[in-house]
Structure formats: C-alpha cells, structure tokens
Motif scaffolding. Structure first.
Motif, PDB file in Angstrom:
ATOM      1  N   GLU A  41       1.860  -9.331   5.922  1.00 59.37           N
ATOM      2  CA  GLU A  41       1.480  -7.944   6.195  1.00 59.37           C
ATOM      3  C   GLU A  41       2.711  -7.046   6.116  1.00 59.37           C
ATOM      4  O   GLU A  41       3.806  -7.433   6.512  1.00 59.37           O
ATOM      5  CB  GLU A  41       0.813  -7.817   7.559  1.00 59.37           C
ATOM      6  CG  GLU A  41       1.716  -8.158   8.726  1.00 59.37           C
ATOM      7  CD  GLU A  41       1.009  -7.985  10.063  1.00 59.37           C
ATOM      8  OE1 GLU A  41       1.565  -7.269  10.915  1.00 59.37           O
ATOM      9  OE2 GLU A  41      -0.061  -8.573  10.247  1.00 59.37           O
TER      10      GLU A  41
ATOM     11  N   GLY B 115       0.816  -1.209   0.000  1.00 63.52           N
ATOM     12  CA  GLY B 115       0.000   0.000   0.000  1.00 63.52           C
ATOM     13  C   GLY B 115       0.847   1.256   0.000  1.00 63.52           C
ATOM     14  O   GLY B 115       0.353   2.349   0.281  1.00 63.52           O
TER      15      GLY B 115
ATOM     16  N   GLY C  64      -0.959   2.824   2.581  1.00 64.04           N
ATOM     17  CA  GLY C  64      -2.374   2.760   2.241  1.00 64.04           C
ATOM     18  C   GLY C  64      -2.863   1.317   2.237  1.00 64.04           C
ATOM     19  O   GLY C  64      -2.249   0.431   2.849  1.00 64.04           O
ATOM     20  N   GLN C  65      -3.936   1.090   1.533  1.00 62.93           N
ATOM     21  CA  GLN C  65      -4.575  -0.218   1.456  1.00 62.93           C
ATOM     22  C   GLN C  65      -3.750  -1.170   0.584  1.00 62.93           C
ATOM     23  O   GLN C  65      -3.246  -0.773  -0.459  1.00 62.93           O
ATOM     24  CB  GLN C  65      -5.978  -0.051   0.863  1.00 62.93           C
ATOM     25  CG  GLN C  65      -6.901  -1.195   1.083  1.00 62.93           C
ATOM     26  CD  GLN C  65      -7.306  -1.371   2.549  1.00 62.93           C
ATOM     27  OE1 GLN C  65      -6.836  -0.716   3.457  1.00 62.93           O
ATOM     28  NE2 GLN C  65      -8.196  -2.300   2.765  1.00 62.93           N
ATOM     29  N   THR C  66      -3.617  -2.416   1.017  1.00 62.09           N
ATOM     30  CA  THR C  66      -2.927  -3.425   0.225  1.00 62.09           C
ATOM     31  C   THR C  66      -3.924  -4.113  -0.717  1.00 62.09           C
ATOM     32  O   THR C  66      -5.138  -3.995  -0.552  1.00 62.09           O
ATOM     33  CB  THR C  66      -2.269  -4.499   1.112  1.00 62.09           C
ATOM     34  OG1 THR C  66      -3.295  -5.185   1.828  1.00 62.09           O
ATOM     35  CG2 THR C  66      -1.263  -3.886   2.068  1.00 62.09           C
ATOM     36  N   ALA C  67      -3.387  -4.843  -1.684  1.00 57.29           N
ATOM     37  CA  ALA C  67      -4.190  -5.675  -2.597  1.00 57.29           C
ATOM     38  C   ALA C  67      -3.495  -7.033  -2.682  1.00 57.29           C
ATOM     39  O   ALA C  67      -3.055  -7.462  -3.743  1.00 57.29           O
ATOM     40  CB  ALA C  67      -4.300  -5.011  -3.965  1.00 57.29           C
TER      41      ALA C  67
END
Length: 173
Positions: free
Chosen positions: A128, A71, A114-117
């Motif tokens: 993580e 992210g 930010g957000q992971t994918a």
C-alpha cells in the motif's frame, strides 16, 4: 544517467550468463515526507516503480508504474537521480544471473493519492502507498535488515537510495 551504486548478491554466478532487466524508481518528497510503498509481507518500505515494458521509454514506464502503485496524481519528473546496478542470481534455468538496472528520478506529485491499480501479487503481499517521514522509513528499513539474516538486495537498495535522498534534501535546504 550517472551510475551511483553497484550491488552484487553473494550468490550471483561470477562470469555467468545474464539477463538484463530495466526498471524505474521515483523519489517523491514533500517536506520531510516521502511517498513509499509499504509491503506487509516483508515489513519494509520501497520506492514506487517497476519494470519497463517493451517499447516504453524510461519516463513512460515511470509515470505508468507510479500511477498504478500509488494512485499519484499530477506526477512530474523533475530530474535524474541516478542509476543503480544490481547483479543477482536468476531464478529461471535460462540464465545464471539477472542484471537489474534501476533508473531513479526525482519527481513531484500532488499530496492526495487516487485509486491504485496494483497487480495480484502486490495485493497478496499487502502493498500500500503511504506518505512517511523519510527518517522514519530509513530507521524502519534498517531495523528490518538488522533483524533478518535473509534481508536481500532490494531493501538494501531502497534504504541506500532513501539515505542518498535525505542527503540531497539536506544539501538543497
């Protein structure tokens, strides 16, 4: 890119058929911390990165993989760090070995993630992103390798790269 390390798995078939896999790895440091992926299944730290898709440049793959896995925002490539070549046994019957070429880059990114994918298997393995003190990550991986006769080339590669990054940062200071 300069070849900086060659690793051979003891079970690789000497002179056997080979499949070549291109991958990229990012070394992102802020002070004494480095952005790594902790994987609960293996209890290890690894560099963000992964495979290069068909039609992708190395740097496009790097930016995509690091964004997906961490992210990270504001990611920029600063310089080439070096190429690590590995020869391992291949798990499918079409080839004896896989020759993994890991193109490693020094990068920068904003500290806030930010957000992971993450892919399904990455989630299942408990992966993580974490900012970790570089010395602590090296010590942790070394303890994992010392305590497991099954420690593979991946953790050896990652730990070797983290130690090289540590030397690089010390020389730059």
């Amino acid at each position: 890119m300069e070849l900086i390390q060659t690793l051979h798995h003891p079970d690789a078939v000497v002179g056997g058929s080979e499949y070549t896999r291109l991958s990229v790895r990012a070394l992102i440091a802020h002070g004494d911390q480095v952005l790594l992926l902790y994987t609960a299944r293996y209890d290890d730290y690894s560099l963000p990165g992964g495979g290069v898709d068909d039609g992708e440049s190395l740097q496009q793959a790097l930016l995509r993989e690091v964004a997906e896995e961490t992210g990270a925002r504001g990611l920029t490539v600063l310089a080439e760090f070096g190429l690590v070549e590995e020869l391992r046994p291949w798990y499918k019957p079409d080839y004896d070995n896989v020759r993994m070429l890991s193109y490693c880059y020094l990068c920068d990114a904003l500290p806030e993630l930010g957000q992971t994918a993450l892919e399904h298997y990455e989630v299942a393995n408990g992966m993580e992103p974490r900012w970790v003190k570089l010395a602590e990550a090296i010590a942790h991986n070394e303890a994992v390798m010392a305590g497991s006769p099954k420690a593979g080339l991946s953790i050896a590669r990652e730990t070797w790269l983290l130690k090289r990054l540590q030397r690089h940062l010390q020389q730059a200071a």
